[in-house]
Design a protein around this motif. Structure first.
Motif, PDB file in Angstrom:
ATOM      1  N   ILE A   1      49.390  -9.980  18.625  1.00 25.16           N
ATOM      2  CA  ILE A   1      48.333  -9.635  19.586  1.00 25.16           C
ATOM      3  C   ILE A   1      47.631  -8.382  19.066  1.00 25.16           C
ATOM      4  CG2 ILE A   1      47.779  -9.267  22.020  1.00 25.16           C
ATOM      5  CD1 ILE A   1      50.543 -10.312  22.719  1.00 25.16           C
ATOM      6  N   PRO A   2      46.844  -8.496  18.007  1.00 22.46           N
ATOM      7  CA  PRO A   2      46.253  -7.303  17.389  1.00 22.46           C
ATOM      8  C   PRO A   2      45.242  -6.626  18.303  1.00 22.46           C
ATOM      9  CG  PRO A   2      45.284  -9.302  16.462  1.00 22.46           C
ATOM     10  CD  PRO A   2      46.427  -9.745  17.332  1.00 22.46           C
ATOM     11  N   VAL A   3      45.329  -5.303  18.392  1.00 22.90           N
ATOM     12  CA  VAL A   3      44.392  -4.561  19.239  1.00 22.90           C
ATOM     13  C   VAL A   3      42.994  -4.545  18.630  1.00 22.90           C
ATOM     14  CG1 VAL A   3      46.187  -3.112  20.240  1.00 22.90           C
ATOM     15  CG2 VAL A   3      45.024  -2.370  18.160  1.00 22.90           C
ATOM     16  N   THR A   4      42.866  -4.947  17.386  1.00 22.96           N
ATOM     17  CA  THR A   4      41.536  -5.046  16.776  1.00 22.96           C
ATOM     18  C   THR A   4      40.681  -6.089  17.486  1.00 22.96           C
ATOM     19  OG1 THR A   4      42.669  -6.400  15.105  1.00 22.96           O
ATOM     20  CG2 THR A   4      42.030  -4.176  14.461  1.00 22.96           C
ATOM     21  N   ARG A   5      41.295  -6.991  18.210  1.00 22.40           N
ATOM     22  CA  ARG A   5      40.518  -7.933  19.029  1.00 22.40           C
ATOM     23  C   ARG A   5      39.706  -7.172  20.068  1.00 22.40           C
ATOM     24  NH1 ARG A   5      41.692 -13.542  20.423  1.00 22.40           N
ATOM     25  NH2 ARG A   5      40.455 -14.152  22.238  1.00 22.40           N
ATOM     26  N   SER A   6      40.347  -6.198  20.709  1.00 21.01           N
ATOM     27  CA  SER A   6      39.643  -5.377  21.699  1.00 21.01           C
ATOM     28  C   SER A   6      38.545  -4.557  21.046  1.00 21.01           C
ATOM     29  CB  SER A   6      40.641  -4.454  22.408  1.00 21.01           C
ATOM     30  OG  SER A   6      41.612  -5.203  23.105  1.00 21.01           O
ATOM     31  N   ILE A   7      38.793  -4.086  19.825  1.00 17.53           N
ATOM     32  CA  ILE A   7      37.782  -3.315  19.108  1.00 17.53           C
ATOM     33  C   ILE A   7      36.572  -4.192  18.805  1.00 17.53           C
ATOM     34  CG2 ILE A   7      37.281  -2.109  16.944  1.00 17.53           C
ATOM     35  CD1 ILE A   7      40.165  -1.126  16.968  1.00 17.53           C
ATOM     36  N   ALA A   8      36.817  -5.429  18.377  1.00 14.44           N
ATOM     37  CA  ALA A   8      35.717  -6.344  18.086  1.00 14.44           C
ATOM     38  C   ALA A   8      34.902  -6.633  19.338  1.00 14.44           C
ATOM     39  CB  ALA A   8      36.258  -7.639  17.487  1.00 14.44           C
ATOM     40  N   LEU A   9      35.582  -6.864  20.453  1.00 16.93           N
ATOM     41  CA  LEU A   9      34.881  -7.127  21.706  1.00 16.93           C
ATOM     42  C   LEU A   9      34.044  -5.923  22.126  1.00 16.93           C
ATOM     43  CD1 LEU A   9      37.660  -9.009  23.703  1.00 16.93           C
ATOM     44  CD2 LEU A   9      35.426  -9.937  23.056  1.00 16.93           C
ATOM     45  N   GLN A  10      34.585  -4.717  21.917  1.00 16.20           N
ATOM     46  CA  GLN A  10      33.832  -3.524  22.275  1.00 16.20           C
ATOM     47  C   GLN A  10      32.655  -3.317  21.333  1.00 16.20           C
ATOM     48  OE1 GLN A  10      36.073   0.106  22.611  1.00 16.20           O
ATOM     49  NE2 GLN A  10      34.253   1.367  22.264  1.00 16.20           N
ATOM     50  N   GLY A  11      32.864  -3.558  20.026  1.00 11.66           N
ATOM     51  CA  GLY A  11      31.798  -3.335  19.057  1.00 11.66           C
ATOM     52  C   GLY A  11      30.627  -4.289  19.247  1.00 11.66           C
ATOM     53  N   LEU A  12      30.920  -5.551  19.538  1.00 10.06           N
ATOM     54  CA  LEU A  12      29.858  -6.540  19.698  1.00 10.06           C
ATOM     55  C   LEU A  12      29.345  -6.603  21.132  1.00 10.06           C
ATOM     56  CD1 LEU A  12      31.494  -9.197  17.387  1.00 10.06           C
ATOM     57  CD2 LEU A  12      29.348  -7.986  16.944  1.00 10.06           C
ATOM     58  N   ASP A  13      30.177  -6.198  22.090  1.00 11.76           N
ATOM     59  CA  ASP A  13      29.750  -5.974  23.469  1.00 11.76           C
ATOM     60  C   ASP A  13      29.022  -7.163  24.090  1.00 11.76           C
ATOM     61  OD1 ASP A  13      29.466  -4.605  25.836  1.00 11.76           O
ATOM     62  OD2 ASP A  13      27.632  -3.577  25.219  1.00 11.76           O
ATOM     63  N   PRO A  14      29.719  -8.288  24.329  1.00 17.13           N
ATOM     64  CA  PRO A  14      29.071  -9.413  25.018  1.00 17.13           C
ATOM     65  C   PRO A  14      28.643  -9.005  26.419  1.00 17.13           C
ATOM     66  CG  PRO A  14      31.455  -9.727  24.883  1.00 17.13           C
ATOM     67  CD  PRO A  14      31.136  -8.548  24.029  1.00 17.13           C
ATOM     68  N   ASP A  15      27.361  -9.197  26.719  1.00 15.09           N
ATOM     69  CA  ASP A  15      26.809  -8.670  27.963  1.00 15.09           C
ATOM     70  C   ASP A  15      26.586  -9.716  29.040  1.00 15.09           C
ATOM     71  OD1 ASP A  15      24.838  -9.970  26.607  1.00 15.09           O
ATOM     72  OD2 ASP A  15      23.386  -8.328  26.645  1.00 15.09           O
TER      73      ASP A  15
ATOM     74  N   PRO B   1      12.690 -15.217  12.985  1.00 15.57           N
ATOM     75  CA  PRO B   1      13.011 -13.830  12.625  1.00 15.57           C
ATOM     76  C   PRO B   1      14.250 -13.293  13.324  1.00 15.57           C
ATOM     77  CG  PRO B   1      11.121 -13.910  14.097  1.00 15.57           C
ATOM     78  CD  PRO B   1      11.405 -15.325  13.685  1.00 15.57           C
ATOM     79  N   ASP B   2      14.644 -13.890  14.448  1.00 13.46           N
ATOM     80  CA  ASP B   2      15.826 -13.422  15.172  1.00 13.46           C
ATOM     81  C   ASP B   2      17.063 -14.274  14.895  1.00 13.46           C
ATOM     82  OD1 ASP B   2      14.387 -11.390  16.450  1.00 13.46           O
ATOM     83  OD2 ASP B   2      13.660 -12.802  17.967  1.00 13.46           O
ATOM     84  N   ALA B   3      16.925 -15.259  13.998  1.00 14.08           N
ATOM     85  CA  ALA B   3      18.022 -16.199  13.802  1.00 14.08           C
ATOM     86  C   ALA B   3      19.214 -15.582  13.092  1.00 14.08           C
ATOM     87  CB  ALA B   3      17.535 -17.419  13.006  1.00 14.08           C
ATOM     88  N   GLY B   4      19.025 -14.450  12.409  1.00 12.18           N
ATOM     89  CA  GLY B   4      20.142 -13.795  11.733  1.00 12.18           C
ATOM     90  C   GLY B   4      20.899 -12.833  12.625  1.00 12.18           C
ATOM     91  N   GLU B   5      20.440 -12.624  13.860  1.00 11.16           N
ATOM     92  CA  GLU B   5      21.120 -11.739  14.795  1.00 11.16           C
ATOM     93  C   GLU B   5      22.405 -12.408  15.276  1.00 11.16           C
ATOM     94  OE1 GLU B   5      22.216 -10.098  18.640  1.00 11.16           O
ATOM     95  OE2 GLU B   5      21.204 -12.027  18.432  1.00 11.16           O
ATOM     96  N   PHE B   6      23.466 -11.602  15.484  1.00 11.13           N
ATOM     97  CA  PHE B   6      24.790 -12.159  15.744  1.00 11.13           C
ATOM     98  C   PHE B   6      24.792 -13.147  16.898  1.00 11.13           C
ATOM     99  CE2 PHE B   6      28.803 -12.101  18.061  1.00 11.13           C
ATOM    100  CZ  PHE B   6      29.697 -12.459  17.058  1.00 11.13           C
ATOM    101  N   TRP B   7      24.204 -12.761  18.032  1.00 12.37           N
ATOM    102  CA  TRP B   7      24.289 -13.629  19.199  1.00 12.37           C
ATOM    103  C   TRP B   7      23.472 -14.903  19.023  1.00 12.37           C
ATOM    104  CZ3 TRP B   7      28.292 -12.753  21.841  1.00 12.37           C
ATOM    105  CH2 TRP B   7      28.778 -11.452  21.984  1.00 12.37           C
ATOM    106  N   ALA B   8      22.369 -14.828  18.258  1.00 13.58           N
ATOM    107  CA  ALA B   8      21.603 -16.039  17.964  1.00 13.58           C
ATOM    108  C   ALA B   8      22.422 -16.976  17.093  1.00 13.58           C
ATOM    109  CB  ALA B   8      20.286 -15.679  17.271  1.00 13.58           C
TER     110      ALA B   8
ATOM    111  N   ASP C   1      29.445   0.448  14.272  1.00 12.62           N
ATOM    112  CA  ASP C   1      30.613   0.915  15.013  1.00 12.62           C
ATOM    113  C   ASP C   1      30.880   2.395  14.743  1.00 12.62           C
ATOM    114  OD1 ASP C   1      30.898  -1.580  16.036  1.00 12.62           O
ATOM    115  OD2 ASP C   1      32.748  -2.084  14.992  1.00 12.62           O
ATOM    116  N   PHE C   2      30.598   2.829  13.512  1.00 11.51           N
ATOM    117  CA  PHE C   2      30.836   4.211  13.127  1.00 11.51           C
ATOM    118  C   PHE C   2      29.645   5.120  13.442  1.00 11.51           C
ATOM    119  CE2 PHE C   2      34.395   2.518  10.909  1.00 11.51           C
ATOM    120  CZ  PHE C   2      35.248   3.569  10.680  1.00 11.51           C
ATOM    121  N   GLY C   3      28.571   4.529  13.982  1.00 13.87           N
ATOM    122  CA  GLY C   3      27.390   5.333  14.295  1.00 13.87           C
ATOM    123  C   GLY C   3      26.604   5.748  13.071  1.00 13.87           C
TER     124      GLY C   3
END
Length: 269
Positions: free
Chosen positions: A107-121, A223-230, A265-267
């Motif tokens: 149960i890697p905590v990096t899963r939570s980091i990924a969810l926070q970094g990508l922030d599904p809204d 132009p937006d097709a390379g964005e993660f959520w697209a 993620d690192f700003g």
């Protein structure tokens, strides 16, 4: 508060301020008050950011807050020698336990980091993210990333222990003790933080690359097709249809997007 400003303040308050307090505050404040101030100022900054400034409660902020509380409590454990070296290395041990052991139990905590970094809204995006994170290759990468972070912290903790054991030899609550602690902090806040940041960036890039590798190749006409959520939406649509031979992102493209996400993620971007 912008990420670059937050990072700058973290460095100044968390790394520079304690050294300056120990070096130049011991004479006017006294040995014990200066030691406590140097230990508690970074803790107060973390809690101020968590409770007042950002007020964002998620895995990373909660972990940072818990680590700060632990360091604050340990500041009142008045020891020197080997016990002080252990006390000063406790945060590294905590990181190893949180990251390393979470990967070992699957149960890697990096899963939570990924969810926070990508922030599904939206709930829909959250469901899409969960399906992506449940893919075997992504889960494997998240475990590897957590192990990298955990093992790096274990190594850094061992190095920190040895450096303190060798350099902090004066009795507790003496000016010499404070000066030696300041000298160690001036070294470890640079020597040990840089490898840790590199390991974090590599670990984040690894898990993000595994995610992007499962997304469809972007369309040059959109132009937006390379964005993660697209891309994730196109993946979801493809999963609902019979296979059409559409390729996934090329390895180089997935790696490039992963590094970009890690920089965010690192700003740094």
């Amino acid at each position: 508060m912008s990420k670059p400003l937050k990072l700058t303040l973290d460095i100044l308050i968390g790394a520079v301020a304690p050294v300056l307090i120990l070096k130049y505050g011991t004479a006017p404040l006294g040995t014990l008050p200066a030691y406590l101030a140097a230990a508690l100022v970074p803790v107060a900054w973390v809690l101020l950011d968590l409770l007042v400034i950002s007020r964002r409660f998620n895995f990373i902020t909660s972990y940072g807050g818990a680590s700060a509380v632990m360091r604050g409590a340990l500041a009142f454990w008045y020891v020197d020698g080997a016990l002080f070296a252990f006390k000063d290395s406790a945060s590294y041990l905590l990181a190893f336990i949180v990251f390393g052991l979470s990967a070992m139990i699957g149960i890697p905590v990096t899963r939570s980091i990924a969810l926070q970094g990508l922030d599904p809204d939206t709930p829909s995006r959250a469901d899409q993210m969960q399906r992506l994170l449940n893919e075997a290759s992504v889960l494997r990468a998240m475990k590897q990333a957590a192990l990298i972070i955990g093992v790096t912290n274990l190594g850094a903790g061992a190095a920190n222990y040895l450096i303190n054991l060798r350099m902090v030899t004066a009795p507790f609550s003496t000016p010499q003790f404070n000066d030696q602690v300041a000298n160690v902090n001036a070294i470890t806040r640079i020597v040990l933080v840089l490898p840790d940041m590199i390991a974090l960036f590599f670990a984040f890039s690894l898990m993000y690359k595994a995610m992007y590798a499962l997304l469809p190749a972007s369309s040059e006409t959109d132009p937006d097709a390379g964005e993660f959520w697209a891309l994730l939406e196109r993946r979801e649509a493809a999963l609902r249809l019979p296979p059409d031979g559409q390729g996934s992102l090329a390895d180089a493209s997935a790696q490039s997007m992963a590094r970009q996400q890690a920089r965010e993620d690192f700003g740094l971007s």
